[in-house]
Scaffold this active site. Structure first.
Site, PDB file in Angstrom:
ATOM      1  N   LYS A 125      61.304  48.317 -60.042  1.00  0.00           N
ATOM      2  CA  LYS A 125      60.358  48.512 -61.148  1.00  0.00           C
ATOM      3  C   LYS A 125      60.875  47.798 -62.388  1.00  0.00           C
ATOM      4  CE  LYS A 125      57.481  51.973 -63.284  1.00  0.00           C
ATOM      5  NZ  LYS A 125      56.855  53.272 -63.151  1.00  0.00           N
ATOM      6  N   ASP A 149      52.189  49.347 -65.651  1.00  0.00           N
ATOM      7  CA  ASP A 149      52.065  50.023 -64.357  1.00  0.00           C
ATOM      8  C   ASP A 149      51.088  51.197 -64.467  1.00  0.00           C
ATOM      9  OD1 ASP A 149      52.835  50.731 -61.702  1.00  0.00           O
ATOM     10  OD2 ASP A 149      54.207  52.228 -62.500  1.00  0.00           O
ATOM     11  N   ASP A 196      48.511  52.090 -62.718  1.00  0.00           N
ATOM     12  CA  ASP A 196      48.052  52.706 -61.473  1.00  0.00           C
ATOM     13  C   ASP A 196      46.565  53.023 -61.463  1.00  0.00           C
ATOM     14  OD1 ASP A 196      50.411  52.887 -59.651  1.00  0.00           O
ATOM     15  OD2 ASP A 196      51.277  53.904 -61.368  1.00  0.00           O
ATOM     16  N   GLU A 212      62.124  50.670 -53.758  1.00  0.00           N
ATOM     17  CA  GLU A 212      61.051  50.121 -54.591  1.00  0.00           C
ATOM     18  C   GLU A 212      61.605  49.789 -55.973  1.00  0.00           C
ATOM     19  OE1 GLU A 212      57.859  52.925 -55.280  1.00  0.00           O
ATOM     20  OE2 GLU A 212      56.571  51.417 -56.209  1.00  0.00           O
ATOM     21  N   TRP A 240      62.212  55.599 -54.584  1.00  0.00           N
ATOM     22  CA  TRP A 240      61.929  55.109 -55.932  1.00  0.00           C
ATOM     23  C   TRP A 240      62.406  56.155 -56.931  1.00  0.00           C
ATOM     24  CZ3 TRP A 240      58.793  57.485 -59.663  1.00  0.00           C
ATOM     25  CH2 TRP A 240      58.789  56.817 -60.883  1.00  0.00           C
ATOM     26  N   ASP A 257      48.920  52.974 -53.823  1.00  0.00           N
ATOM     27  CA  ASP A 257      49.619  53.768 -54.836  1.00  0.00           C
ATOM     28  C   ASP A 257      48.892  53.678 -56.161  1.00  0.00           C
ATOM     29  OD1 ASP A 257      51.371  55.239 -56.295  1.00  0.00           O
ATOM     30  OD2 ASP A 257      52.950  53.728 -56.387  1.00  0.00           O
ATOM     31  N   HIS A 263      53.236  48.558 -52.054  1.00  0.00           N
ATOM     32  CA  HIS A 263      52.364  49.530 -52.702  1.00  0.00           C
ATOM     33  C   HIS A 263      51.275  48.717 -53.372  1.00  0.00           C
ATOM     34  CE1 HIS A 263      55.039  53.349 -53.292  1.00  0.00           C
ATOM     35  NE2 HIS A 263      54.668  53.145 -52.038  1.00  0.00           N
ATOM     36  N   ASP A 290      55.751  46.977 -55.386  1.00  0.00           N
ATOM     37  CA  ASP A 290      54.544  47.603 -55.934  1.00  0.00           C
ATOM     38  C   ASP A 290      54.008  46.591 -56.940  1.00  0.00           C
ATOM     39  OD1 ASP A 290      53.047  48.988 -58.027  1.00  0.00           O
ATOM     40  OD2 ASP A 290      53.664  50.869 -57.105  1.00  0.00           O
ATOM     41  N   HIS A 328      54.692  46.657 -60.717  1.00  0.00           N
ATOM     42  CA  HIS A 328      56.066  46.765 -61.199  1.00  0.00           C
ATOM     43  C   HIS A 328      56.713  45.451 -61.609  1.00  0.00           C
ATOM     44  CE1 HIS A 328      56.805  50.954 -59.204  1.00  0.00           C
ATOM     45  NE2 HIS A 328      55.700  50.898 -59.921  1.00  0.00           N
TER      46      HIS A 328
END
Ligand code: RNT
Ligand code: ZN
Length: 421
Positions: A227, A295, A297, A225, A184, A328, A287, A260, A263
């Site tokens: 995004k 994003d 997280d 990955e 990534w 993640d 993820h 993810d 994303h």
């Protein structure tokens, strides 16, 4: 009759074997990301170096792990508080440079020996280990990495990627488990680019070069990955969804896609993308995170989309080696061990719930176009005594039940984390 025995009977009346669900979940590894413990800092740069690449941790809760020893101790605490089969997930910036490994080297020069201590850690605990090259938080980000027009920059990051392939192969061999190696980069632009294709051509070529490094695809699973955007990288992302998916599709013999769930655009859901991708790819990687409007997280909760993602993993046969699951998220505003533990336990809960779903019966109702009964049965299944099966699962795994672990975290915070400077 114990509560579990009662629950077992209740589920059996819906055609579900709770013992089988528990045994199944206990056999599937979920990767615990090391970076929740230190706000994605790692050990290879000056401690005041900023987190770059468009990702951000917010908050300054005390007790962050500052050394490999502290991080390992915190991970041990989390492992002891979570049921289920775990794997570790490391980033290249967590290389350990000590006398034994010969001191500091830059990221293009890292070797397996810099991860020997992590291998020892994993071996002692029976863990497998996933790996990630670190294409951010480093002076060689110009700010692009694998997509940079500067050949010297790009060469440095390609060498880093190749070094990471060699380290992933080492981790897989030493630990006897598959190592998922995730590529990534935060490469992208804050403002409207004049050239959108050039960076993608270079990114593609860079990944080609990284994956030209020899490795055994049965043991090392490189993934790309995608995004949508990052902070300071709002207008354009080189590794967009289409780019990453097409790269993986065109290189199925050496690469798998990674999604993810932070994303994508806010109304898109990864739960729906899992069966779409599995229609074409034998294997995919995930993820699991919690995006709030972007994003962000945040720590994974037992929310609707987490449950839906886990249902799709289970329904599609993802637990039989088709879906590699990793966490993640990174929250620096609350106790980090608690954050880690809550998120890991929630993914376990969502997977167990999915395994306890009468999915065959519900699927048959769908195929019979019986949407009336499907709605009734699906809603009824929601109030089966899940908590009692979850408690049994924790017991089988030797992990604390809900209500039994937080005091342990508070003790650990007082005795260990708050004593860190
Ligand atoms: C960033 C990506 C990436 C990182 C980790 C630290 O948006 O999700 O996976 O979070 O590699
Ligand atoms: Zn991610």
């Amino acid at each position: 009759m114990t509560r579990y025995e009662y629950a077992k009977q209740k589920y059996a009346s819906f055609g579900i074997d709770t013992d089988a669900a528990i045994a199944k979940l206990h056999s599937v590894p979920v990767a615990l990301h090391c970076w929740q413990g230190d706000d994605v800092r790692g050990f290879d740069q000056k401690s005041d170096g900023a987190l770059t690449g468009g990702i951000q941790t917010t908050g300054n809760y005390p007790g962050r792990a500052r050394t490999p020893e502290e991080l390992m101790a915190d991970i041990d605490k989390v492992l002891s508080l979570c049921p289920g089969l775990k794997k570790l997930n490391l980033h290249a910036c967590y290389a350990i440079f000590d006398e034994e490994s010969g001191g500091w080297v830059d990221r293009d020069k890292i070797e397996p020996k810099h991860f020997k201590k992590w291998v020892d850690f994993c071996k002692a605990r029976g863990l497998g280990c996933d790996f990630n090259p670190t294409f951010f938080s480093h002076p060689m980000c110009d700010p692009l990495t694998l997509a940079s027009p500067n050949e010297e920059t790009r060469r440095f990051w390609i060498e880093h990627g190749k070094a990471c392939i060699r380290i992933s192969q080492y981790l897989a061999e030493e630990l006897g488990q598959v190592c998922v190696m995730n590529i990534w980069t935060g490469d992208g632009f804050k403002d409207i680019p004049a050239d959108r294709k050039g960076p993608r051509d270079r990114y593609r070529d860079s990944i080609d070069q990284i994956l030209s490094e020899p490795f055994d695809f049965n043991k090392v699973k490189p993934c790309v990955e995608s995004k949508v955007f990052g902070i300071g990288v709002e207008a354009y992302t080189v590794g967009s969804a289409e780019f990453s998916l097409c790269y993986a599709a065109a290189n199925k013999d050496k690469c798998i896609p990674l999604m993810d769930n932070g994303h994508y655009h806010p109304t898109e859901v990864v739960s729906d993308k899992i069966p779409a991708l599995l229609t074409f790819f034998p294997e995919i990687a995930l993820h699991v995170t919690r995006p709030i409007r972007w994003d962000s997280d945040h720590v994974v909760l037992l929310d609707d989309e987490t449950k839906e993602i886990c249902k799709e993993i289970v329904r599609t046969g993802g637990l039989d080696g088709r879906v590699y699951i990793a966490l993640d998220y990174f929250d620096a505003s609350i106790n980090r061990v608690s954050a880690w533990t809550v998120g890991f336990r929630n993914v376990q809960k969502a997977l167990l719930m999915a395994l306890l779903e009468p999915s065959e019966a519900l699927g048959a109702l769908q195929d019979a176009n019986n949407w009336t009964e499907l709605m009734v049965r699906a809603e009824e299944a929601k109030t089966l005594p899940f908590g009692d099966v979850w408690e049994e699962y924790c017991k089988v795994c030797g992990a604390p039940a809900d209500g039994e672990w937080f005091s342990d975290v508070l003790e650990y915070e007082k005795n260990v984390m708050l004593k860190r400077g």
